[in-house]
Design a protein around this motif. Structure first.
Motif: not given
Length: 125
Positions: A5-15, A17-25
């Motif tokens: 759960g923690i891994i998933g939530i952290a990944a979604v949070f960072f994804a 944040l990244l989606k706006r500037d670097r969607p490929e990352l």
């Protein structure tokens, strides 16, 4: 489960944040997180398989049926994982094709089991 759960939530949070500037990352982060969670699931699946191997050895059941069932379960897991990644990347048509192929593969693999079941029912009546 807490770790997943923690891994998933952290990944979604960072994804997000990244989606706006670097969607490929963002997409790569999602795929990496999904792969990590899938690896944890496979580890747990190994424990379950060992349990069922012990159970099958005590029952008068053909071990080949168990192997077939595990393969079908593996197909379902891999298809769901692959399909979800394709949907996340915006490729729902490819995701649908993966799901369709997996369903067909499971049906084909179930034919010997169903054949034996029909024979067994025929012997009873």
């Amino acid at each position: 489960m807490l770790k997943i759960g923690i891994i998933g939530i952290a990944a979604v949070f960072f994804a997000v944040l990244l989606k706006r500037d670097r969607p490929e990352l963002s997409m790569l982060l999602s795929v990496a997180c999904g792969t990590i969670i899938f690896a944890f699931a496979l580890e747990r699946l190994g424990t379950t398989i060992e349990f069922f191997k012990g159970l099958i050895s005590k029952l008068p059941v053909e071990p080949a049926f168990f192997v077939t069932m595990v393969k079908m379960l593996g197909i379902a897991y891999i298809a769901e994982f692959s399909s979800s990644i394709c949907k996340d990347c915006g490729h729902s048509a490819i995701a649908s094709q993966i799901e369709l192929f997996a369903k067909g593969a499971i049906v084909v693999m179930s034919i010997p089991v169903m054949s034996c079941l029909i024979e067994l029912i025929g012997e009873l009546f």
